[in-house]
Design a protein around this motif. Structure first.
Motif, PDB file in Angstrom:
ATOM      1  N   GLU A   1       3.902   8.640   2.730  1.00 58.56           N
ATOM      2  CA  GLU A   1       4.593   9.870   2.336  1.00 58.56           C
ATOM      3  C   GLU A   1       3.809  11.080   2.809  1.00 58.56           C
ATOM      4  O   GLU A   1       2.587  11.121   2.661  1.00 58.56           O
TER       5      GLU A   1
ATOM      6  N   THR B   1       4.153   2.057   2.193  1.00 54.78           N
ATOM      7  CA  THR B   1       4.893   3.310   2.054  1.00 54.78           C
ATOM      8  C   THR B   1       3.987   4.455   2.487  1.00 54.78           C
ATOM      9  O   THR B   1       2.848   4.548   2.031  1.00 54.78           O
TER      10      THR B   1
ATOM     11  N   THR C   1      -6.933  -3.444  -7.246  1.00 51.63           N
ATOM     12  CA  THR C   1      -6.335  -2.315  -6.526  1.00 51.63           C
ATOM     13  C   THR C   1      -7.445  -1.446  -5.948  1.00 51.63           C
ATOM     14  O   THR C   1      -8.452  -1.203  -6.611  1.00 51.63           O
TER      15      THR C   1
ATOM     16  N   HIS D   1       0.443  15.234  -5.827  1.00 51.32           N
ATOM     17  CA  HIS D   1      -0.763  14.966  -6.617  1.00 51.32           C
ATOM     18  C   HIS D   1      -1.076  13.475  -6.655  1.00 51.32           C
ATOM     19  O   HIS D   1      -1.911  13.039  -7.439  1.00 51.32           O
ATOM     20  N   LEU D   2      -0.389  12.682  -5.832  1.00 50.81           N
ATOM     21  CA  LEU D   2      -0.633  11.242  -5.823  1.00 50.81           C
ATOM     22  C   LEU D   2      -1.854  10.903  -4.979  1.00 50.81           C
ATOM     23  O   LEU D   2      -2.015  11.441  -3.888  1.00 50.81           O
ATOM     24  N   PRO D   3      -2.686   9.981  -5.447  1.00 46.89           N
ATOM     25  CA  PRO D   3      -3.698   9.418  -4.557  1.00 46.89           C
ATOM     26  C   PRO D   3      -3.026   8.383  -3.647  1.00 46.89           C
ATOM     27  O   PRO D   3      -1.805   8.213  -3.699  1.00 46.89           O
ATOM     28  N   SER D   4      -3.801   7.738  -2.805  1.00 43.84           N
ATOM     29  CA  SER D   4      -3.301   6.605  -2.027  1.00 43.84           C
ATOM     30  C   SER D   4      -3.856   5.334  -2.652  1.00 43.84           C
ATOM     31  O   SER D   4      -4.828   5.388  -3.406  1.00 43.84           O
ATOM     32  N   GLU D   5      -3.227   4.192  -2.345  1.00 43.61           N
ATOM     33  CA  GLU D   5      -3.758   2.946  -2.908  1.00 43.61           C
ATOM     34  C   GLU D   5      -3.358   1.747  -2.065  1.00 43.61           C
ATOM     35  O   GLU D   5      -2.360   1.776  -1.346  1.00 43.61           O
TER      36      GLU D   5
ATOM     37  N   ALA E   1       0.856  -1.188   0.000  1.00 42.58           N
ATOM     38  CA  ALA E   1       0.000   0.000   0.000  1.00 42.58           C
ATOM     39  C   ALA E   1       0.888   1.232   0.000  1.00 42.58           C
ATOM     40  O   ALA E   1       2.043   1.176   0.441  1.00 42.58           O
ATOM     41  N   THR E   2       0.357   2.321  -0.526  1.00 42.02           N
ATOM     42  CA  THR E   2       1.044   3.608  -0.492  1.00 42.02           C
ATOM     43  C   THR E   2       0.025   4.652  -0.061  1.00 42.02           C
ATOM     44  O   THR E   2      -1.007   4.807  -0.714  1.00 42.02           O
TER      45      THR E   2
ATOM     46  N   LEU F   1      -2.699  -2.311  -2.754  1.00 47.31           N
ATOM     47  CA  LEU F   1      -2.483  -3.253  -3.853  1.00 47.31           C
ATOM     48  C   LEU F   1      -2.978  -4.638  -3.496  1.00 47.31           C
ATOM     49  O   LEU F   1      -2.652  -5.159  -2.420  1.00 47.31           O
TER      50      LEU F   1
END
Lengths: 330, 330
Positions: B228, B226, B247, B236-240, B146-147, B242
């Motif tokens: 951040e 991860t 996903t 501009h990243l979403p979270s996810e 996951a991030t 895996l």
């Protein structure tokens, strides 16, 4: 006069390179090497090429003057060594070599064959959209960090789950998520930011000891870069480079698509161009130019070689950090 | 009968909590504590509250039976301790305490005041959309990683760049990117996946030794997460999360917005609901229920407390890993 091209490896990427090479007008496919004659002939036939070899020595003596190598990583070293010894230029797929020991031996051999050029085929950093990224990064006031992601479920992972050991997920072939996918974002990071001061690797090991997924942290003087990659999951994250208020978002760091700059006010500026149909065309042209004009391109060439060597060292350092040993390391 | 609410801290989040508390119908604001009487009166006036205190003892003796604390992190400990000693329920903003030593002292005190409830106000894990995430994760065949990202340029960072030391970027206040923003995604990860086996923190230090940005790695048995976060850049990243081919993408892990599940075929399924106008309403209702029905909710409450304690330990471990010491640690 076009370069007489020989190829090693008969998968889709080799086909794509031959098409790019032909498209550039700088190469003509002359000879195919494969461990199995049938596979070699099957590959050669659509290109109207008859010279198919299963013997490496005969292949290198066939009159070719440049070889493109896309065999499993673990055999690159011997194949490149033999090519250089025959004074044949080398374009070798990433990752070029298993470790710095192999790379050092190759550089020593190159020293004795000063007219031979060695290229690692990191096509993405040659693409026009990558230059766009480099230009934008140079203009950004501050770089505060970056996250590069390349994580796609591979059909080979089905093989692995079925109990097999596909080559790309096997340490015997100097392979795994890091050398197969991680090399793309890591190449991009090192091209943009240089060699990291420190690096760390958090690998998710497969049952055979290879890495199926991983998170690499590249540490620079005043920022850190996160690299995520894996062959057993589908990430939906783009990549990005952080400024202060501004951010550079890259839809796909391996294909170098969809580069968008968000300025201090958050307004989006699309920077990327429509990519060429064949993503390997730009590198094919560039490598031909470097072979044809060795004096004019000497500085560029040395830079490319130094970059390739740095990537090799970082990949090795990352494996050391995670305790992943390749048979080729011994 | 509604709870008689006192509040410490007079910023926007306190106002939002009071509005949520009133909306729930379970609380009535009765008293305001502030170091400066003017600030306290200014906050109290729109709520038609006259009881404004600059003396903590007088505030706790004013007849309130629950306090909401949103002061700087470093002073939570003494303020919570005093509240518990007065047998007043506590809702304390995250991060609740500076380190496990403080937390242990609080738990010991709670032992002597068994009717007092202590809540860390992690509003996001109480929201309906977070339950949606939990349900989907429970249904996913495999979690491969996951991030979670929470990184927004803060106006306080302008102060920092101008040469000042804002509270939220100062170790003196047990603050920094980790305790101010990182706590959201870390809370989410620990709620979903439990306590990590190992954790690592790569912090980008500010000139005052606080962390302005960071990457935390939470390691579990067979996957890594991860995290951040940062206060000096805009991600501009979403979270996810895996799975294998599937996903779960979360547009915003702190506000818990835009939860989309991509199935094995890549088809998108929007799972999230329209959130409540006030994101703190759900927790206000839940905490009131736990105070009113202590026996029925005993198990839930102990789970929440254990989660809060685990988050506290992980935040501390991460700081230890990066060598970030708070004055409160000594």
């Amino acid at each position: 006069m076009a370069y007489k091209l020989g190829i090693i490896g008969t998968n889709w990427i080799t086909k794509q390179f031959v098409q790019a090479a032909h498209e550039s007008g700088q190469y003509v496919l002359k000879a195919v090497y494969s461990r199995h004659e049938d596979t070699g002939k099957q590959f050669a036939q659509p290109f109207n090429v008859d010279d198919v070899y299963t013997d490496l020595e005969a292949f290198y003596n066939s009159g070719i003057n440049v070889v493109y190598i896309a065999s499993p990583n673990s055999v690159h070293f011997e194949q490149v060594k033999a090519a250089i010894s025959h004074d044949i230029h080398v374009i070798v797929e990433k990752t070029a070599f298993s470790n710095p020991t192999e790379y050092a031996a190759i550089l020593e051999l190159l020293h004795d064959h000063p007219n031979v050029r060695l290229f690692e085929a990191a096509r993405h950093i040659q693409q026009a959209n990558f230059k766009v990224i480099e230009q934008q990064v140079a203009q950004m006031e501050k770089i505060a960090g970056a996250t590069f992601v390349y994580e796609k479920y591979s059909s080979r992972f089905d093989d692995y789950l079925a109990g097999n050991e596909p080559n790309v997920l096997s340490r015997r072939f100097s392979a795994g998520a890091l050398t197969d996918l991680g090399v793309y974002p890591i190449y991009a990071a090192i091209k943009l930011f240089g060699a990291p001061k420190q690096s760390h690797y958090f690998a998710t090991p497969l049952r055979n000891g290879a890495d199926g997924r991983g998170i690499a942290i590249l540490r620079y003087d005043d920022f850190d870069v996160t690299i995520e990659f894996g062959k057993g999951s589908n990430s939906h994250l783009p990549s990005e480079i952080l400024g202060r208020r501004d951010t550079l978002v890259i839809g796909d760091i391996a294909e170098v698509l969809d580069v968008t700059y968000y300025d201090d006010e958050g307004a989006a500026h699309q920077l990327s161009q429509e990519p060429l149909a064949n993503p390997m065309t730009t590198e094919a042209v560039k490598f031909a130019d470097m072979m044809t004009n060795p004096v004019d391109t000497a500085e560029d060439y040395q830079e490319l070689l130094a970059l390739s060597k740095t990537v090799n060292q970082v990949l090795f350092d990352l494996r050391q950090d995670a305790g992943i040993v390749f048979p080729a390391d011994k």
